[in-house]
Design an enzyme around this catalytic site. Structure first.
Site, mmCIF file in Angstrom:
data_model
loop_
_atom_site.group_PDB
_atom_site.id
_atom_site.type_symbol
_atom_site.label_atom_id
_atom_site.label_comp_id
_atom_site.label_asym_id
_atom_site.label_seq_id
_atom_site.Cartn_x
_atom_site.Cartn_y
_atom_site.Cartn_z
ATOM 1 N N ASN A 206 53.046 16.808 134.093
ATOM 2 C CA ASN A 206 53.565 16.121 132.897
ATOM 3 C C ASN A 206 54.832 16.805 132.381
ATOM 4 O O ASN A 206 55.768 16.130 131.935
ATOM 5 C CB ASN A 206 52.506 16.054 131.799
ATOM 6 C CG ASN A 206 51.558 14.893 132.007
ATOM 7 O OD1 ASN A 206 51.950 13.735 131.880
ATOM 8 N ND2 ASN A 206 50.314 15.200 132.361
ATOM 9 N N MET B 264 45.766 24.341 128.070
ATOM 10 C CA MET B 264 44.318 24.249 127.921
ATOM 11 C C MET B 264 43.759 25.282 126.937
ATOM 12 O O MET B 264 42.632 25.745 127.083
ATOM 13 C CB MET B 264 43.646 24.384 129.291
ATOM 14 C CG MET B 264 44.094 23.317 130.281
ATOM 15 S SD MET B 264 43.992 21.602 129.663
ATOM 16 C CE MET B 264 42.242 21.311 129.894
ATOM 17 N N ARG B 265 44.535 25.594 125.913
ATOM 18 C CA ARG B 265 44.089 26.588 124.946
ATOM 19 C C ARG B 265 44.267 25.987 123.558
ATOM 20 O O ARG B 265 45.232 25.261 123.320
ATOM 21 C CB ARG B 265 44.985 27.817 125.100
ATOM 22 C CG ARG B 265 44.482 29.077 124.527
ATOM 23 C CD ARG B 265 45.319 30.234 125.037
ATOM 24 N NE ARG B 265 45.000 30.539 126.432
ATOM 25 C CZ ARG B 265 43.923 31.207 126.819
ATOM 26 N NH1 ARG B 265 43.081 31.662 125.928
ATOM 27 N NH2 ARG B 265 43.693 31.429 128.090
ATOM 28 N N ASN C 8 50.904 16.260 121.944
ATOM 29 C CA ASN C 8 50.044 16.566 123.087
ATOM 30 C C ASN C 8 49.786 15.289 123.872
ATOM 31 O O ASN C 8 49.793 14.199 123.300
ATOM 32 C CB ASN C 8 48.710 17.129 122.577
ATOM 33 C CG ASN C 8 47.738 17.466 123.700
ATOM 34 O OD1 ASN C 8 48.141 18.025 124.729
ATOM 35 N ND2 ASN C 8 46.472 17.123 123.519
ATOM 36 N N HIS D 185 46.773 13.591 126.128
ATOM 37 C CA HIS D 185 45.335 13.760 126.354
ATOM 38 C C HIS D 185 44.837 12.633 127.264
ATOM 39 O O HIS D 185 45.183 11.479 127.045
ATOM 40 C CB HIS D 185 44.601 13.742 125.007
ATOM 41 C CG HIS D 185 43.125 13.938 125.148
ATOM 42 N ND1 HIS D 185 42.564 15.165 125.418
ATOM 43 C CD2 HIS D 185 42.098 13.057 125.088
ATOM 44 C CE1 HIS D 185 41.246 15.027 125.517
ATOM 45 N NE2 HIS D 185 40.939 13.753 125.321
ATOM 46 N N SER E 266 46.599 9.213 125.967
ATOM 47 C CA SER E 266 47.166 9.098 124.623
ATOM 48 C C SER E 266 48.139 10.242 124.374
ATOM 49 O O SER E 266 47.884 11.374 124.773
ATOM 50 C CB SER E 266 46.061 9.200 123.561
ATOM 51 O OG SER E 266 45.000 8.300 123.810
ATOM 52 N N GLU F 112 45.208 20.352 113.014
ATOM 53 C CA GLU F 112 44.145 21.343 113.137
ATOM 54 C C GLU F 112 42.891 20.751 113.779
ATOM 55 O O GLU F 112 42.051 21.482 114.281
ATOM 56 C CB GLU F 112 43.785 21.924 111.760
ATOM 57 C CG GLU F 112 44.832 22.876 111.194
ATOM 58 C CD GLU F 112 45.995 22.175 110.503
ATOM 59 O OE1 GLU F 112 46.108 20.925 110.581
ATOM 60 O OE2 GLU F 112 46.810 22.898 109.883
ATOM 61 N N ASP G 114 42.480 17.166 119.212
ATOM 62 C CA ASP G 114 42.790 15.820 119.715
ATOM 63 C C ASP G 114 42.681 14.757 118.625
ATOM 64 O O ASP G 114 42.370 13.595 118.909
ATOM 65 C CB ASP G 114 41.875 15.461 120.908
ATOM 66 C CG ASP G 114 42.043 16.442 122.066
ATOM 67 O OD1 ASP G 114 43.172 16.926 122.277
ATOM 68 O OD2 ASP G 114 41.044 16.741 122.751
#
Ligand code: GAR
Length: 190
Positions: free
Chosen positions: A14, A89-90, A106, A108, A135, A141, A144
């Site tokens: 990506n 991935m954090r 982000n 997802h 998406s 916070e 996703d």
């Protein structure tokens, strides 16, 4: 052009699609830094080979605030104005998100708000869904959970496994992310 920093943890396909789109003369962003929590992420080597500045910072053996403040410093030093998470991935701390409020997006691999978190394709198959997808959303916070900026849908076929579905969704991710990024970053205040 707005200065974009990209965080990755692995393959970086990506990230590569965002970089490739940025080569168009009319693209409103340029990728000034690719950073990873995994020093041997294949995506880092790819970015380096493209002549893009890279930054690797393993979080191992250090408190999270220190790890994140190093990432933050590298981003600010590069003049980054917006951050794209691309297979990073954090979980970012509330503090980091607050410092970049409204400036982190982000991608997802699900049709949010369905299937936040991990194993999205296996979960869509287990539920017998007709569609899967991906998406792009603002990072807040809540994992996703931020505003959805764009989505793409893929039909689930009877013979799909999590792997075949992931592959088809990934192809859509590569089209969706640059398209949504372009529109979103244009209207982002400096
Ligand atoms: C992508 O499918 C992305 O949507 C997903 O990881 C993959 C990374 O691939 N992200 C997440 O699951 C975020 N929680 P890439 O490294 O080739 O872009």
């Amino acid at each position: 052009r707005k200065k974009l920093g990209i965080l990755i943890s692995g393959r970086g396909s990506n990230m590569a699609s965002l970089v490739e789109a940025s080569r168009a003369a009319e693209c409103p962003y340029e990728v000034v830094l690719v950073a990873s929590d995994q020093p041997d992420a294949p995506g880092l080597a790819w970015a380096e080979a493209q002549g893009i500045a890279t930054f690797a910072q393993s979080p191992r053996g250090m408190p999270k605030p220190e790890y994140e403040s190093r990432i933050d410093a590298a981003l600010r030093e590069a003049g980054v104005e917006a951050i794209a998470l691309a297979g990073y991935m954090r979980l970012l701390s509330d503090d980091f998100v607050a410092r970049w409020r409204g400036r982190i997006v982000n991608i997802h691999p699900s049709l949010l708000p369905k299937y936040k978190g991990l194993d999205t394709h296996a979960r869509a198959l287990a539920m017998g869904d007709a569609d899967a997808g991906c998406s792009v959303h603002i990072v807040t916070e809540e994992l996703d959970g931020g505003e959805i900026l764009g989505q793409a849908t893929v039909r689930i076929e009877a013979r799909d496994t999590a792997e075949t579905l992931a592959e088809r969704v990934l192809r859509e991710e590569h089209r969706l992310y640059p398209r949504v990024m372009t529109e979103w970053i244009k209207q982002l205040p400096r």
